[in-house]
Design a protein around this motif. Structure first.
Motif, PDB file in Angstrom:
ATOM      1  N   GLN A 106      67.386  39.619   9.301  1.00 19.11           N
ATOM      2  CA  GLN A 106      68.674  39.095   8.860  1.00 19.11           C
ATOM      3  C   GLN A 106      69.717  40.190   8.999  1.00 19.11           C
ATOM      4  O   GLN A 106      69.548  41.295   8.488  1.00 19.11           O
ATOM      5  N   ARG A 107      70.812  39.887   9.689  1.00 14.29           N
ATOM      6  CA  ARG A 107      71.911  40.845   9.829  1.00 14.29           C
ATOM      7  C   ARG A 107      73.063  40.444   8.929  1.00 14.29           C
ATOM      8  O   ARG A 107      73.318  39.259   8.720  1.00 14.29           O
ATOM      9  N   VAL A 108      73.746  41.454   8.392  1.00 16.77           N
ATOM     10  CA  VAL A 108      74.918  41.213   7.558  1.00 16.77           C
ATOM     11  C   VAL A 108      75.903  42.357   7.797  1.00 16.77           C
ATOM     12  O   VAL A 108      75.513  43.521   7.885  1.00 16.77           O
ATOM     13  N   GLN A 131      70.097  35.061  11.413  1.00 13.98           N
ATOM     14  CA  GLN A 131      68.748  35.385  10.974  1.00 13.98           C
ATOM     15  C   GLN A 131      67.814  34.871  12.059  1.00 13.98           C
ATOM     16  O   GLN A 131      67.965  33.733  12.510  1.00 13.98           O
ATOM     17  N   LEU A 152      71.326  37.701  -0.269  1.00 12.69           N
ATOM     18  CA  LEU A 152      72.516  38.406   0.217  1.00 12.69           C
ATOM     19  C   LEU A 152      73.790  37.679  -0.200  1.00 12.69           C
ATOM     20  O   LEU A 152      74.777  38.314  -0.591  1.00 12.69           O
ATOM     21  N   LEU A 153      73.775  36.356  -0.119  1.00  9.41           N
ATOM     22  CA  LEU A 153      74.951  35.589  -0.550  1.00  9.41           C
ATOM     23  C   LEU A 153      75.288  35.829  -2.017  1.00  9.41           C
ATOM     24  O   LEU A 153      76.454  35.924  -2.397  1.00  9.41           O
ATOM     25  N   TYR A 194      68.252  35.063   2.758  1.00  9.08           N
ATOM     26  CA  TYR A 194      69.606  34.561   3.017  1.00  9.08           C
ATOM     27  C   TYR A 194      70.380  34.376   1.711  1.00  9.08           C
ATOM     28  O   TYR A 194      71.511  34.857   1.553  1.00  9.08           O
ATOM     29  N   SER A 195      69.752  33.695   0.750  1.00  4.67           N
ATOM     30  CA  SER A 195      70.416  33.426  -0.526  1.00  4.67           C
ATOM     31  C   SER A 195      70.635  34.700  -1.338  1.00  4.67           C
ATOM     32  O   SER A 195      71.646  34.835  -2.023  1.00  4.67           O
ATOM     33  N   GLU A 250      77.099  47.284   9.580  1.00  4.96           N
ATOM     34  CA  GLU A 250      76.128  46.227   9.893  1.00  4.96           C
ATOM     35  C   GLU A 250      74.742  46.662   9.437  1.00  4.96           C
ATOM     36  O   GLU A 250      74.191  47.652   9.924  1.00  4.96           O
ATOM     37  N   LEU A 281      77.729  37.131   6.833  1.00  2.00           N
ATOM     38  CA  LEU A 281      76.316  36.989   7.173  1.00  2.00           C
ATOM     39  C   LEU A 281      76.188  36.725   8.663  1.00  2.00           C
ATOM     40  O   LEU A 281      76.845  35.839   9.204  1.00  2.00           O
TER      41      LEU A 281
END
Length: 198
Positions: free
Chosen positions: A179-181, A165, A144-145, A141-142, A102, A162
């Motif tokens: 933002q966590r992933v 956030q 990481l995607l 966000y984008s 994480e 994802l």
């Protein structure tokens, strides 16, 4: 097979580079949008300290961008990202099929504050800060995607989930996002002692 020594750090550095590049691209597309922080973008140990959200280097893009590790835990291919409860140590070094990592991406910018006369920020100042924050939110966000799948040699790319956030602050003149992933790391290194026997 266990994790390689640099599996975690290399991925954290890759995420930092990906997000930084995306922030710079957003700055070119959106007038007035700051890019990646010029001198406060780094991988940090543990929770990031809010050291600076302004422009300490006197460059064009102030703020603070950090990537940190929140936790790692065992998971299984079929149930990822759920935490595995499989008992280890039954067959020597037989780690779980997936290690879940994480990561936390934190981005801070300056927030409008009261004037020296005690007046609150104007609506225009608040609106401008909101626009910067909202562009940062969609950009991170984008990023990481789009970037995370390419950080693996697997044919289908790296698996990840994802997380949420959330907005941070405003506090102490800073406002930003977290933002966590959760990223899947597969075992690809030998267990200690296996190097000699191979």
């Amino acid at each position: 097979m266990a994790l390689t020594r640099l599996a975690i750090h290399d991925l954290a550095e890759a995420v930092l580079g990906c997000v930084c590049a995306a922030l710079d691209a957003a700055a070119e597309e959106v007038p007035g949008q700051p890019g990646c922080p010029d001198c406060r973008a780094c991988v940090v140990p543990g929770q990031p300290a809010w050291d600076s959200c302004d422009d300490p280097c006197g460059e064009s893009s102030g703020g603070q961008l950090s990537v940190s590790v929140a936790r790692i835990y065992p998971s299984d291919t079929a149930t990822y990202p759920a935490e595995s409860r499989t008992v280890q140590g039954v067959r020597g070094c037989a780690p779980p099929t997936v290690t879940a990592l994480e990561l936390v991406v934190t981005l801070l910018r300056c927030a409008p504050v009261m004037s020296e006369h005690g007046c609150p920020p104007t609506c225009d100042e608040l609106s401008a800060a909101s626009k910067v924050l909202h562009v940062d939110m969609s950009t991170v966000y984008s990023a990481l995607l789009c970037c995370l799948p390419a950080t693996s040699q697997r044919r289908r790319g790296r698996r990840f989930v994802l997380g949420q956030q959330k907005v941070l602050g405003p506090q102490g003149g800073c406002v930003g996002l977290e933002q966590r992933v959760t990223v899947a790391l597969s075992g690809c290194g030998p267990c200690p002692g296996e190097e000699e026997s191979a």
